[in-house]
Design an enzyme around this catalytic site. Structure first.
Site, short mmCIF file in Angstrom:
data_model
loop_
_atom_site.label_atom_id
_atom_site.label_comp_id
_atom_site.label_asym_id
_atom_site.label_seq_id
_atom_site.Cartn_x
_atom_site.Cartn_y
_atom_site.Cartn_z
CG HIS A 91 19.05 -14.55 -0.75
ND1 HIS A 91 18.91 -13.57 0.29
CD2 HIS A 91 17.91 -13.99 -1.52
CE1 HIS A 91 18.21 -12.40 0.20
NE2 HIS A 91 17.40 -12.70 -1.00
CG ASP B 166 14.87 -9.90 0.24
OD1 ASP B 166 15.39 -10.76 -0.27
OD2 ASP B 166 15.14 -8.55 0.05
CD GLU C 282 19.29 -12.02 -3.84
OE1 GLU C 282 18.66 -12.17 -4.98
OE2 GLU C 282 19.46 -11.40 -2.82
CD GLU C 283 19.29 -8.75 -0.58
OE1 GLU C 283 19.25 -8.03 -1.56
OE2 GLU C 283 18.27 -9.08 -0.35
CG ASP D 194 14.28 -13.63 -3.09
OD1 ASP D 194 14.08 -12.99 -2.24
OD2 ASP D 194 15.63 -13.54 -3.76
CG HIS E 273 15.51 -4.36 -0.17
ND1 HIS E 273 16.82 -4.04 -0.72
CD2 HIS E 273 15.48 -5.61 -0.27
CE1 HIS E 273 17.23 -5.27 -1.40
NE2 HIS E 273 16.57 -6.30 -0.88
#
Length: 358
Positions: free
Chosen positions: A65, A179, A211-212, A234, A322
């Site tokens: 992504h 990410d 995606e998130e 991922d 994250h």
């Protein structure tokens, strides 16, 4: 800096939160186009690069992504401070005093997520986590009018600021947005290495959007492709830092890509997973097992496309995901690419049919 590192830097330095992926999409398109027969987008903005080995063979989708977590401007107060909505999952303790970039119609504006200095915190405040709703961004504006003159308005994307850098151990790579720009990099490199290989299928290297915030671009791109087999690529959780127990996460950087057994959005397809493991063992490619009970990957929507798509998620163990900056190991990238190339070479129609019934 070699060409692979330059690609990593270009991908991770790009600013592209969910819903505003253009910068990252442009970078991925630049790098993947030389190795694809056709490059296009779906109507939501996911990038699809198509490479044909056998036009009559199965369709194989490899999806990383494009989007990263970030924020969106919601309002500007009278004193010129910016309030925001999170985009994707954030833990409040990694946010305060961090530098951000606001992407405005007049260009990028630098800011910092404001915090009180410890000198004026009460004992109660010192022991309490600041809630995200109470945070704000300081761009140096003296009032609302000046912030608006900078070009800032509600709806603008706010992206964590960090520049790609290899660490002293040059295989350890520090950047924002691993990410999931590492998934995009793997899709690019797989198509590149298939240039000199025979493969009995058509491969689609995909950079999905949003995606998130709910695996949305994976859904639309999978409907556009109608794959027979799919892989989501991922980041995964690394367990090799202080304070993380083996029960929480046991993967280590540099010990191979993670084969996801289960996540909150999908159970990996047993037949396809067994093939991946068989190939890895035969080719002596290191790998690790992992599961993600509290999160999902693009497999979650891809595997539900049409009448179902056998899917497996393969991830790269990454520290500090994250947050503003994360670390991964270059060897895991290299071994993931090797594994995908070897698996793809075996995915003819007979094998895919057998996998479905496994």
């Amino acid at each position: 800096m070699d060409e692979t590192l330059k690609m990593f830097k270009a991908l991770t330095d790009a600013n592209a939160i969910s819903g505003h992926e253009k910068e990252a999409r442009d970078v991925m398109e630049k790098y993947i186009t030389p190795y694809a027969d056709k490059v296009y987008t779906d109507n939501l903005g996911s990038l699809i690069a198509e490479k044909t080995g056998n036009a009559n063979g199965p369709k194989v989708m490899i999806a990383g992504h494009l989007d990263e977590i970030g924020f969106m401007v919601t309002r500007i107060d009278k004193d010129g401070f910016i309030y925001f909505q999170t985009i994707g999952g954030w833990w409040s303790q990694v946010m305060l005093a961090q530098r951000v970039t606001i992407m405005t119609r007049k260009g990028n504006v630098t800011g910092v997520i404001g915090s009180k200095p410890p000198h004026i915190l009460s004992a109660k405040e010192r022991n309490k986590t600041v809630e995200i709703k109470d945070m704000f961004i300081d761009v140096g504006a003296m009032n609302k009018e000046e912030a608006e003159e900078f070009g800032i308005r509600p709806g603008d994307s706010v992206v964590p600021y960090f520049e790609f850098v290899p660490l002293k151990n040059e295989k350890m790579l520090l950047a924002k947005a691993w990410d999931n720009r590492i998934g995009c990099a793997i899709a690019i490199e797989v198509l590149k290495r298939l240039q000199d290989e025979q493969h009995p299928n058509t491969v689609y290297g995909v950079g999905t959007v949003q995606e998130e915030v709910g695996l949305r671009g994976a859904r639309t791109s999978a409907h556009a492709i109608k794959p027979d087999i799919a892989f989501a690529v991922d980041v995964g959780v690394a367990g090799d830092t202080p304070g993380v127990s083996d029960k929480e996460a046991d993967s280590k950087l540099g010990e191979g890509p993670q084969i996801i057994l289960y996540d909150a959005s999908a159970i990996s397809h047993k037949g396809l997973r067994d093939l991946v493991i068989e190939v890895a063992d035969e080719k002596e490619i290191p790998y690790q097992y992992s599961s993600i009970p509290g999160g999902g990957t693009d497999s979650g929507t891809i595997h539900l496309t049409a009448n179902g798509v056998p899917s497996v998620s393969i991830t790269i163990a990454t520290r500090y995901i994250h947050s503003h900056a994360a670390i991964l190991h270059r060897d895991d990238f290299e071994n993931a690419v090797k594994l995908f190339v070897e698996v793809i070479k075996r995915l003819d129609y007979d094998t895919v049919k057998r996998l479905i019934l496994a």
